[in-house]
Design a protein around this motif. Structure first.
Motif, PDB file in Angstrom:
ATOM      1  N   TYR A   1      43.998 -23.128 -98.315  1.00  0.00           N
ATOM      2  CA  TYR A   1      42.821 -24.200 -98.743  1.00  0.00           C
ATOM      3  C   TYR A   1      41.924 -23.764 -99.172  1.00  0.00           C
ATOM      4  O   TYR A   1      40.632 -24.129 -99.673  1.00  0.00           O
ATOM      5  N   ARG A   2      41.089 -23.418 -97.711  1.00  0.00           N
ATOM      6  CA  ARG A   2      40.017 -22.592 -97.526  1.00  0.00           C
ATOM      7  C   ARG A   2      39.830 -21.877 -98.573  1.00  0.00           C
ATOM      8  O   ARG A   2      38.312 -22.271 -99.034  1.00  0.00           O
ATOM      9  N   LEU A   3      40.825 -21.037 -98.611  1.00  0.00           N
ATOM     10  CA  LEU A   3      40.444 -20.116-100.448  1.00  0.00           C
ATOM     11  C   LEU A   3      40.541 -20.891-101.794  1.00  0.00           C
ATOM     12  O   LEU A   3      40.174 -20.067-102.686  1.00  0.00           O
TER      13      LEU A   3
ATOM     14  N   SER B   1      46.196 -23.640 -93.859  1.00  0.00           N
ATOM     15  CA  SER B   1      44.764 -24.228 -93.700  1.00  0.00           C
ATOM     16  C   SER B   1      44.100 -22.756 -94.514  1.00  0.00           C
ATOM     17  O   SER B   1      42.511 -22.982 -95.645  1.00  0.00           O
ATOM     18  N   ALA B   2      44.237 -21.504 -94.483  1.00  0.00           N
ATOM     19  CA  ALA B   2      43.387 -20.640 -95.256  1.00  0.00           C
ATOM     20  C   ALA B   2      43.624 -21.113 -96.624  1.00  0.00           C
ATOM     21  O   ALA B   2      42.878 -20.230 -97.294  1.00  0.00           O
TER      22      ALA B   2
ATOM     23  N   TRP C   1      35.987 -30.495 -95.845  1.00  0.00           N
ATOM     24  CA  TRP C   1      35.665 -28.731 -95.892  1.00  0.00           C
ATOM     25  C   TRP C   1      34.060 -29.055 -96.312  1.00  0.00           C
ATOM     26  O   TRP C   1      33.729 -28.410 -96.968  1.00  0.00           O
ATOM     27  N   GLN C   2      33.631 -29.906 -97.914  1.00  0.00           N
ATOM     28  CA  GLN C   2      32.847 -29.558 -98.912  1.00  0.00           C
ATOM     29  C   GLN C   2      31.318 -30.013 -97.361  1.00  0.00           C
ATOM     30  O   GLN C   2      30.632 -29.630 -97.877  1.00  0.00           O
TER      31      GLN C   2
ATOM     32  N   GLU D   1      39.221 -32.699 -99.099  1.00  0.00           N
ATOM     33  CA  GLU D   1      38.198 -32.623 -99.505  1.00  0.00           C
ATOM     34  C   GLU D   1      37.472 -33.154 -98.949  1.00  0.00           C
ATOM     35  O   GLU D   1      36.244 -31.976 -99.142  1.00  0.00           O
TER      36      GLU D   1
ATOM     37  N   GLU E   1      31.299 -29.415 -94.299  1.00  0.00           N
ATOM     38  CA  GLU E   1      31.380 -28.501 -93.295  1.00  0.00           C
ATOM     39  C   GLU E   1      30.448 -27.312 -94.138  1.00  0.00           C
ATOM     40  O   GLU E   1      29.970 -25.987 -93.695  1.00  0.00           O
ATOM     41  N   SER E   2      30.638 -27.309 -95.259  1.00  0.00           N
ATOM     42  CA  SER E   2      30.416 -25.976 -96.201  1.00  0.00           C
ATOM     43  C   SER E   2      28.561 -25.745 -95.679  1.00  0.00           C
ATOM     44  O   SER E   2      28.190 -27.064 -96.311  1.00  0.00           O
TER      45      SER E   2
END
Length: 113
Positions: A90-92, A87-88, A108-109, A105, A111-112
């Motif tokens: 992927y977030r990076l 998970s880390a 996470w997009q 995809e 939530e950013s």
């Protein structure tokens, strides 16, 4: 006689655990991206250590309950740690090699900030 069987079983499980650990290292070296490498190390490495702990259980002088507690803790924490590392990554923004589908995809997009 019983101690001899215990030592033979311990040697057998040490060999199996070592084989699993070697397969995990080879998977880490040969697989293309961080996600598949973590999968190889997370799954195969945990089972390698579990077999080594089973070998410890079969040693007559060491405790059964200590080995069993360590196996349970390892089996509970291993997948959680692998998931946290993936998970880390992927977030990076660590790229995947030839992804078929990226279901995270859109998550996470959205939530950013």
């Amino acid at each position: 006689m019983l101690t001899t069987i215990g030592y033979l079983l311990a040697i057998l499980f040490v060999m199996i655990g070592t084989a699993f650990s070697i397969i995990g290292v080879l998977g880490y070296m040969r697989l293309p991206d961080v996600y598949t490498q973590i999968h190889a190390i997370g799954k195969v490495g945990v089972f390698g250590v579990v077999f080594l702990l089973v070998a410890v259980i079969f040693r007559p002088s060491l405790g059964f309950t200590r080995g069993l507690v360590l196996i349970v803790l390892l089996m509970l924490s291993g997948p959680i740690i692998s998931h946290a590392i993936q998970s880390a990554a992927y977030r990076l923004g660590e790229p995947m090699k030839d992804p078929v589908e990226d279901a995270l995809e859109s998550k996470w997009q959205s939530e950013s900030p």
